[in-house]
Design an enzyme around this catalytic site. Structure first.
Site, PDB file in Angstrom:
ATOM      1  N   ASP A 109       0.943  -1.236   0.138  1.00 33.38           N
ATOM      2  CA  ASP A 109       0.091  -0.012  -0.037  1.00 33.38           C
ATOM      3  C   ASP A 109       0.781   1.234  -0.300  1.00 33.38           C
ATOM      4  OD1 ASP A 109      -2.253  -1.537   0.216  1.00 33.38           O
ATOM      5  OD2 ASP A 109      -2.561  -1.393   2.359  1.00 33.38           O
TER       6      ASP A 109
ATOM      7  N   TYR B 178       5.745 -10.349   6.943  1.00 35.67           N
ATOM      8  CA  TYR B 178       5.594  -8.680   7.061  1.00 35.67           C
ATOM      9  C   TYR B 178       6.074  -8.403   8.679  1.00 35.67           C
ATOM     10  CZ  TYR B 178       2.920  -7.944   2.991  1.00 35.67           C
ATOM     11  OH  TYR B 178       2.440  -7.984   1.503  1.00 35.67           O
TER      12      TYR B 178
END
Length: 261
Positions: free
Chosen positions: A51, A107
């Site tokens: 993002d 992540y």
């Protein structure tokens, strides 16, 4: 010839990895640079999306390149913006795909609890006191207990199903530094999933939700929450393939993990 680009990038200035018209993207910046070098547009295929404002300390992109007899890594790094780095250019079999061959992705999300100008771009500031770290750690382990993550997906209707296989999820805390790191590994991730996971961990930590209440949401696939943790603390930190072993080459990422592993 088919190649994998092993890269890292600071996502602060970008709308994300994916090319979008009229905005800055990491993919667009690299494709523009390849066009400067090869005098033709060469598309990239990324290992996934990130993002706006999200970083990648390890990212893999696939590209088909014409023949060349020069140091392409050197030329790319000379021309690319300072916030994108190419670590390796690896010749691969034509059948290899950066996205679909990846067996897992990891992540990492960094949080600091007191203002620090040197962390502001790479860790999210949450000035909250008296977090219940033990409850947050317990809540983090729940991501390994379930395999449907509709409740931590911002747009579940985008998918045929919201199942993921999460093989690791853990919260590390350094109370002296007042810093936290949440790490999660899975075979796939949904839109906004990691940042929504962090949002719920903070809800638990601040006492606005119990661990049992959060587990109820997760177990019963209750969605509807559209809030996310800030983007700047999030890194795509590892992409794994059955035929390729690559080390994370970001000294900054290793520094951020200090005391949180």
């Amino acid at each position: 010839m088919n190649y994998f680009l092993h890269i890292s990038y600071d996502g602060t200035r970008y709308s994300g990895w994916q090319f979008q018209p009229n905005v800055k993207s990491v993919q667009g910046a690299i494709e523009d640079t390849l066009k400067e070098i090869f005098k033709e547009r060469i598309p990239l295929g990324g290992c996934g999306r990130t993002d706006a404002g999200v970083h990648a300390s390890q990212y893999i992109a696939r590209v088909n390149l014409p023949e060349f007899d020069f140091d392409l890594k050197f030329r790319l790094n000379k021309r690319l913006p300072e916030d994108i780095s190419v670590h390796d250019i690896l010749e691969m079999d034509e059948k290899r795909r950066a996205r679909f061959d990846a067996t897992s992705r990891t992540y990492d999300y960094f949080i600091h609890l007191k203002k620090d100008p040197f962390l502001r771009k790479y860790s999210s500031l949450y000035e909250v006191g008296n977090l219940d770290f033990e409850a947050m750690k317990e809540a983090a382990t729940l991501f390994m207990k379930y395999d449907d993550f509709k409740s931590v997906c911002l747009q579940p209707l985008l998918y045929n199903h919201t199942r993921c296989n999460v093989t690791n999820a853990k919260l590390y805390v350094d109370e002296k530094q007042e810093r936290l790191r949440f790490t999660i590994t899975g075979n796939r991730f949904l839109r906004g999933m990691v940042r929504l996971c962090v949002y719920f961990l903070l809800e638990v930590g601040e006492g606005r939700m119990t661990v049992d209440e959060f587990e109820h949401r997760l177990a019963n696939r209750i969605d509807g929450i559209r809030k996310s943790a800030f983007p700047n603390g999030l890194f795509l930190s590892k992409v794994e393939y059955p035929y390729l072993k690559l080390e994370n080459q970001s000294p900054l990422f290793q520094y951020l993990k200090t005391g949180l592993q």
